[in-house]
Design a protein around this motif. Structure first.
Motif, short mmCIF file in Angstrom:
data_model
loop_
_atom_site.label_atom_id
_atom_site.label_comp_id
_atom_site.label_asym_id
_atom_site.label_seq_id
_atom_site.Cartn_x
_atom_site.Cartn_y
_atom_site.Cartn_z
N LYS A 1 -42.75 13.80 34.53
CA LYS A 1 -42.79 14.14 33.10
C LYS A 1 -42.74 12.88 32.23
O LYS A 1 -42.85 12.97 31.00
CB LYS A 1 -41.62 15.07 32.77
CG LYS A 1 -41.73 15.71 31.40
CD LYS A 1 -40.65 16.75 31.15
CE LYS A 1 -40.82 17.37 29.76
NZ LYS A 1 -39.81 18.41 29.48
N GLY A 2 -42.57 11.72 32.86
CA GLY A 2 -42.51 10.47 32.10
C GLY A 2 -41.11 10.03 31.74
O GLY A 2 -40.91 9.14 30.90
N VAL A 3 -40.13 10.65 32.37
CA VAL A 3 -38.73 10.27 32.15
C VAL A 3 -38.39 9.12 33.09
O VAL A 3 -38.69 9.17 34.28
CB VAL A 3 -37.79 11.47 32.41
CG1 VAL A 3 -36.33 11.06 32.21
CG2 VAL A 3 -38.15 12.64 31.50
N ASN A 4 -37.78 8.07 32.55
CA ASN A 4 -37.37 6.93 33.37
C ASN A 4 -36.05 7.23 34.06
O ASN A 4 -35.23 8.01 33.56
CB ASN A 4 -37.18 5.68 32.49
CG ASN A 4 -38.41 5.37 31.67
OD1 ASN A 4 -39.49 5.20 32.22
ND2 ASN A 4 -38.26 5.30 30.35
N ILE A 5 -35.83 6.57 35.19
CA ILE A 5 -34.55 6.70 35.88
C ILE A 5 -33.99 5.30 36.13
O ILE A 5 -34.65 4.45 36.73
CB ILE A 5 -34.69 7.48 37.20
CG1 ILE A 5 -35.09 8.92 36.89
CG2 ILE A 5 -33.39 7.42 37.98
CD1 ILE A 5 -35.12 9.85 38.06
N ALA A 6 -32.79 5.08 35.61
CA ALA A 6 -32.08 3.82 35.82
C ALA A 6 -30.83 4.11 36.65
O ALA A 6 -30.28 5.22 36.61
CB ALA A 6 -31.69 3.19 34.48
N TYR A 7 -30.39 3.10 37.40
CA TYR A 7 -29.20 3.24 38.24
C TYR A 7 -28.16 2.20 37.86
O TYR A 7 -28.49 1.09 37.44
CB TYR A 7 -29.56 3.08 39.71
CG TYR A 7 -30.46 4.17 40.25
CD1 TYR A 7 -29.95 5.38 40.69
CD2 TYR A 7 -31.84 3.98 40.30
CE1 TYR A 7 -30.78 6.39 41.18
CE2 TYR A 7 -32.69 4.97 40.78
CZ TYR A 7 -32.15 6.17 41.22
OH TYR A 7 -32.98 7.16 41.70
N LEU A 8 -26.91 2.59 38.00
CA LEU A 8 -25.79 1.66 37.94
C LEU A 8 -24.82 2.07 39.03
O LEU A 8 -25.01 3.10 39.69
CB LEU A 8 -25.14 1.67 36.55
CG LEU A 8 -24.67 3.01 35.95
CD1 LEU A 8 -23.40 3.53 36.60
CD2 LEU A 8 -24.45 2.86 34.45
N THR A 9 -23.80 1.28 39.23
CA THR A 9 -22.78 1.62 40.22
C THR A 9 -21.42 1.57 39.56
O THR A 9 -21.07 0.59 38.90
CB THR A 9 -22.79 0.62 41.40
OG1 THR A 9 -24.09 0.60 42.00
CG2 THR A 9 -21.76 1.01 42.44
N LEU A 10 -20.67 2.64 39.67
CA LEU A 10 -19.25 2.63 39.37
C LEU A 10 -18.54 3.33 40.52
O LEU A 10 -18.84 4.48 40.82
CB LEU A 10 -18.91 3.31 38.06
CG LEU A 10 -17.40 3.23 37.73
CD1 LEU A 10 -17.15 2.79 36.29
CD2 LEU A 10 -16.69 4.54 38.00
N HIS A 11 -17.66 2.59 41.20
CA HIS A 11 -16.92 3.17 42.32
C HIS A 11 -15.75 3.98 41.78
O HIS A 11 -14.82 3.44 41.18
CB HIS A 11 -16.44 2.08 43.27
CG HIS A 11 -17.55 1.40 44.01
ND1 HIS A 11 -18.63 2.10 44.53
CD2 HIS A 11 -17.77 0.10 44.33
CE1 HIS A 11 -19.46 1.26 45.13
NE2 HIS A 11 -18.97 0.04 45.03
N VAL A 12 -15.83 5.29 41.99
CA VAL A 12 -14.87 6.23 41.41
C VAL A 12 -13.55 6.15 42.17
O VAL A 12 -13.52 6.28 43.40
CB VAL A 12 -15.42 7.67 41.47
CG1 VAL A 12 -14.50 8.60 40.68
CG2 VAL A 12 -16.85 7.72 40.94
N GLY A 13 -12.47 5.96 41.44
CA GLY A 13 -11.14 5.93 42.04
C GLY A 13 -10.44 7.26 41.90
O GLY A 13 -10.86 8.14 41.15
N LEU A 14 -9.32 7.42 42.61
CA LEU A 14 -8.59 8.68 42.55
C LEU A 14 -7.87 8.87 41.23
O LEU A 14 -7.40 9.96 40.93
CB LEU A 14 -7.58 8.76 43.70
CG LEU A 14 -8.19 9.00 45.08
CD1 LEU A 14 -7.09 9.15 46.10
CD2 LEU A 14 -9.07 10.22 45.08
N GLY A 15 -7.81 7.82 40.42
CA GLY A 15 -7.22 7.95 39.10
C GLY A 15 -7.92 9.00 38.26
O GLY A 15 -7.34 9.54 37.33
N THR A 16 -9.16 9.30 38.62
CA THR A 16 -9.92 10.32 37.89
C THR A 16 -9.27 11.70 38.00
O THR A 16 -9.48 12.57 37.17
CB THR A 16 -11.38 10.36 38.38
OG1 THR A 16 -12.16 11.13 37.48
CG2 THR A 16 -11.49 10.95 39.77
#
Length: 341
Positions: free
Chosen positions: A195-210
């Motif tokens: 559909k022409g939507v871009n996809i970007a990636y990042l990394t955040l390592h999720v901790g148990l504090g969530t």
């Protein structure tokens, strides 16, 4: 602002205990962040709400099988270690249960001695620093002996480990999944790109504090846990190009949101970066980078529902949550989805 302002009544039976057979068959509540208007859809309908030139930002972290069940070398008494983050080399910060068995200098074994560790320090909130010893490659040993660290509110056994990973997970290091991304399939991502939507990636390592409850009465007094993030130049350039063209940056999950808002400057532009973030977003916060958010339904009085409320208003979000309870949406990690635009 009072933490109790973000409380709501949630029946136990609405806490999803297992993933649906098809990832994108979950329900989708669409919230207009300005008017509070709600629409009820299925997740695969997200395609209708994404425009050519928009950019979806996905967190490509991968959950480690971070739960290790072992025994004390001297006595054989059982212990559980939950790996939180690598300090350096074979040293890890972890949560020990029961903690009284994990004193400095004490040694533990896992899998008939395939993996061993010694407690080398005790840090904040009673967490331990342990150092592993083993033969071979640590990740392979952990994959063999470790279990998936499901959230405490999920009591049923998960038969397929990959259902607690996104289909685009890549960078191993999380103690919990970025659950907003669990709804995507490879087929849906292909349609989104077409559909022409871009996809970007990042990394955040999720901790148990969530998952940790907010223990103070006022949002002003809460201190967030810190988590490691990284964003490449290629993905930063894609996000910035989207902003310049006047298209939307749509964050998939609170983890992607916290990363982007940590890196973003006052004009909403980002750059290649890595580091640790403890940003706490709650009503009154002015978003710099993101325009819209795909997220799950979160715990009452959690930092996550506060972040979601900041993008719209507390009144709109709490009304949406009460509607979700009324309509029997599924909540939390394996639950249904919300799109705030």
């Amino acid at each position: 602002m009072k933490v109790s302002d973000f409380d709501f009544e949630l029946p136990q039976e609405l806490i999803a205990q297992h993933p649906l057979e098809k990832r994108d068959s979950s329900r989708l509540m669409v919230l207009d962040k300005k008017t509070g208007e709600l629409n009820h859809k299925n997740f695969h309908d997200i395609l209708e709400y994404l425009g050519c030139g928009d950019t979806l930002v996905l967190n490509n972290t991968r959950v480690m099988p971070a739960r290790l069940i072992g025994e004390k070398e001297e006595t054989g008494s059982k212990i559980e270690f939950l790996l939180l983050k690598r300090i350096e080399g074979d040293k890890w910060e972890c949560l020990a249960k029961p903690g009284k068995r994990a004193k400095i200098g004490q040694r533990f074994i896992f899998g008939d001695g395939k993996l061993k560790c010694v407690v080398v320090d005790i840090v904040e909130e009673g967490n331990r620093i342990i150092e592993f010893s083993y033969e071979g490659i640590f990740e392979q040993v952990l994959d063999e002996l470790g279990e998936m660290p499901l959230p405490p509110y999920i009591t049923e056994r998960l038969e397929d480990r990959e259902r607690y990973q996104t289909v685009y997970s890549k960078e191993e290091g999380s103690a919990a999944a970025p659950t907003a991304g669990l709804h995507f399939t490879q087929e849906l991502l292909k349609k989104i790109k077409a559909k022409g939507v871009n996809i970007a990636y990042l990394t955040l390592h999720v901790g148990l504090g969530t998952f940790r409850p907010v223990k103070v009465e006022s949002t002003d007094d809460h201190v967030m846990h810190s988590e490691f993030y990284s964003l490449t130049k290629e993905d930063a350039d894609l996000i910035n190009d989207t902003k310049r063209k006047g298209n939307r940056v749509i964050s998939v999950g609170t983890t992607s949101t916290r990363t982007l808002e940590t890196i973003g400057d006052e004009n909403g532009f980002v750059k290649e970066d890595s580091g640790w973030t403890n940003i706490f977003i709650y009503p009154g916060y002015k978003f710099k980078v993101i325009d819209a958010l795909i997220t799950n339904f979160h715990l009452p009085e959690s930092t996550l529902i506060m972040l979601v409320s900041a993008l719209s208003t507390k009144e709109n979000v709490m009304n949406a949550y009460n509607e979700a309870v009324k309509e029997k949406y599924r909540f939390f990690s394996f639950g249904d989805s919300m799109f705030i635009q």
